[in-house]
Design an enzyme around this catalytic site. Structure first.
Site, PDB file in Angstrom:
ATOM      1  N   THR A  63      -2.707  -8.033  10.748  1.00 46.21           N
ATOM      2  CA  THR A  63      -1.022  -8.167  11.939  1.00 46.21           C
ATOM      3  C   THR A  63      -0.922  -6.516  12.072  1.00 46.21           C
ATOM      4  OG1 THR A  63      -0.629  -7.550   9.464  1.00 46.21           O
ATOM      5  CG2 THR A  63      -0.807  -9.791  10.313  1.00 46.21           C
ATOM      6  N   CYS A 102       2.067  -7.476  14.246  1.00 48.70           N
ATOM      7  CA  CYS A 102       3.304  -9.081  14.023  1.00 48.70           C
ATOM      8  C   CYS A 102       4.781  -7.648  14.921  1.00 48.70           C
ATOM      9  CB  CYS A 102       3.403  -7.965  12.377  1.00 48.70           C
ATOM     10  SG  CYS A 102       4.546  -6.538  11.829  1.00 48.70           S
ATOM     11  N   CYS A 131       4.091 -11.745   2.825  1.00 46.78           N
ATOM     12  CA  CYS A 131       4.679 -11.408   4.180  1.00 46.78           C
ATOM     13  C   CYS A 131       4.580 -12.884   4.987  1.00 46.78           C
ATOM     14  CB  CYS A 131       4.527 -10.575   5.136  1.00 46.78           C
ATOM     15  SG  CYS A 131       5.610 -10.928   6.472  1.00 46.78           S
ATOM     16  N   GLU A 147      -6.064  -8.250   3.820  1.00 44.55           N
ATOM     17  CA  GLU A 147      -5.681  -8.886   4.773  1.00 44.55           C
ATOM     18  C   GLU A 147      -7.207  -9.808   5.419  1.00 44.55           C
ATOM     19  OE1 GLU A 147      -2.278  -8.097   7.615  1.00 44.55           O
ATOM     20  OE2 GLU A 147      -3.275  -9.572   9.058  1.00 44.55           O
ATOM     21  N   SER A 200       5.554   0.335   4.554  1.00 40.29           N
ATOM     22  CA  SER A 200       5.565   0.141   2.988  1.00 40.29           C
ATOM     23  C   SER A 200       5.932   1.181   2.595  1.00 40.29           C
ATOM     24  CB  SER A 200       4.352   0.208   2.322  1.00 40.29           C
ATOM     25  OG  SER A 200       2.877   0.813   3.182  1.00 40.29           O
ATOM     26  N   HIS A 224      -0.158  -8.351   1.504  1.00 39.46           N
ATOM     27  CA  HIS A 224      -1.108  -8.153   2.885  1.00 39.46           C
ATOM     28  C   HIS A 224      -1.432  -9.833   2.793  1.00 39.46           C
ATOM     29  CE1 HIS A 224      -1.708  -5.622  -0.238  1.00 39.46           C
ATOM     30  NE2 HIS A 224      -3.226  -6.257  -0.129  1.00 39.46           N
ATOM     31  N   HIS A 278       0.060  -1.438  -0.369  1.00 37.36           N
ATOM     32  CA  HIS A 278       0.611  -0.134   0.396  1.00 37.36           C
ATOM     33  C   HIS A 278       1.081   1.453  -0.034  1.00 37.36           C
ATOM     34  CE1 HIS A 278      -3.261  -2.963   1.609  1.00 37.36           C
ATOM     35  NE2 HIS A 278      -3.927  -2.702   0.259  1.00 37.36           N
TER      36      HIS A 278
HETATM   37  S1  SF4 Z   1       3.827  -4.634   9.014  1.00 38.41           S
HETATM   38 FE1  SF4 Z   1       4.607  -7.128   9.844  1.00 38.41          FE
HETATM   39  S2  SF4 Z   1       2.980  -8.289   8.916  1.00 38.41           S
HETATM   40 FE2  SF4 Z   1       2.294  -6.646   7.604  1.00 38.41          FE
HETATM   41  S3  SF4 Z   1       4.398  -7.218   5.721  1.00 38.41           S
HETATM   42 FE3  SF4 Z   1       5.655  -5.850   7.494  1.00 38.41          FE
HETATM   43  S4  SF4 Z   1       6.512  -7.455   8.769  1.00 38.41           S
HETATM   44 FE4  SF4 Z   1       4.642  -8.006   6.885  1.00 38.41          FE
END
Ligand code: SF4
Length: 282
Positions: free
Chosen positions: A162, A193, A96, A126, A265, A74, A41
């Site tokens: 997450t 996460c 991921c 997600e 991101s 995601h 994103h």
């Molecule tokens: S924020 Fe966490 S769950 Fe999302 S892509 Fe990054 S490491 Fe993976």
């Protein structure tokens, strides 16, 4: 003006991996490569990839047979895989690994006969992908949603999106326990996460210690919005900055300390562009 850069800026490990696989795939392909929705994103990163022959589609039906289709970081609807196989589309799944592990937990607790409760935004891809693994799951997005979801005489397994805020997750879990005294057992899986937790922790510290705070990332990014909301609750002079062309720079004062953090991101080069812009004479 002093700039205080957070330790957590730039891509998280999951996004870094997704972009690296995508770039290698583009390098190795003479033909267009397709992706199902945004791989991550962030509008600028997606625009760069699209200028290198990546074509974003909203359905595998729009991908020519034999082409490569990248599935986002995601997660994506599971039915896409069967449709792709049927149409001889070559899938490249950049989901991921942490999101995959949450899928595994979701399947496991459903298989164990528990009522699956997902704390997250029901419209986020997600959460939609998780809900496909447990079609009878209750998705609870906010505290208000708790009263519409009553559980009785069953075992409940609670998981989270997450990128959920830890404060909200804890408040929701406590609300669910309070409203449902008749459940047999409650199993709580904190599936937020580590990268998300660290950024949320750091944005809190930063917001308290600076005069102004910039959160870099796209409005379409759930984790960026959460960082912004956490920062803004502590420091009213918190701004979400999508790009160096943002009109927000007119509202940023020239004195004191400016803290900078980014969503998972937002790439490093974007953070550097914004730091340079900030230091330009205005
Ligand atoms: S924020 Fe966490 S769950 Fe999302 S892509 Fe990054 S490491 Fe993976």
């Amino acid at each position: 003006m002093r700039v205080k850069l957070a330790r957590h800026t730039g891509f998280c490990a999951g996004v870094k991996r997704a972009i690296s696989i995508t770039e290698k795939t583009l390098e190795a392909s003479d033909d267009a490569v397709y992706c199902l929705g945004a791989i991550i994103h962030n509008a600028q990163v997606m625009a760069r990839l699209q200028s290198r022959n990546l074509v974003q589609v909203d359905s595998p039906a729009k991908v020519p047979a034999g082409s490569k289709l990248i599935l986002p970081s995601h997660g994506s609807p599971h039915k896409v895989r069967s449709e792709a196989r049927r149409r001889r589309i070559r899938l490249i799944d950049v989901m991921c690994p942490y999101v995959s592990s949450v899928h595994a937990i979701c399947s496991r607790i459903r298989k164990a006969g528990m009522k699956v409760v997902i704390i997250g935004d029901k419209d986020h891809p997600e959460v939609r992908a998780l809900a496909e693994l447990a079609p009878d799951a209750s998705i609870i997005s906010d505290i208000g949603g708790i009263r519409h979801n009553a559980f009785c005489a069953c075992d409940v397994g609670i998981i989270s999106q997450t990128t959920q805020s830890r404060e909200k997750f804890l408040a929701m879990v406590s609300g669910i326990l309070e409203k449902n005294p008749k459940v047999r057992s409650v199993h709580i899986y904190n599936t937020i996460c580590l990268d998300t937790s660290c950024r949320q922790e750091e944005v809190r510290d930063l917001a308290r210690s600076v005069d102004q705070l910039l959160v870099i990332g796209s409005r379409s990014s759930a984790n960026t919005n959460r960082l912004y909301n956490i920062g803004r609750r502590i420091n009213r002079r918190t701004y979400l900055v999508e790009s160096a062309a943002s009109g927000v720079f007119n509202r940023i004062g020239r004195h004191g300390t400016v803290g900078i953090i980014s969503g998972a991101s937002a790439p490093d080069w974007l953070v550097q562009q914004i730091v340079r812009k900030l230091k330009e004479p205005r």
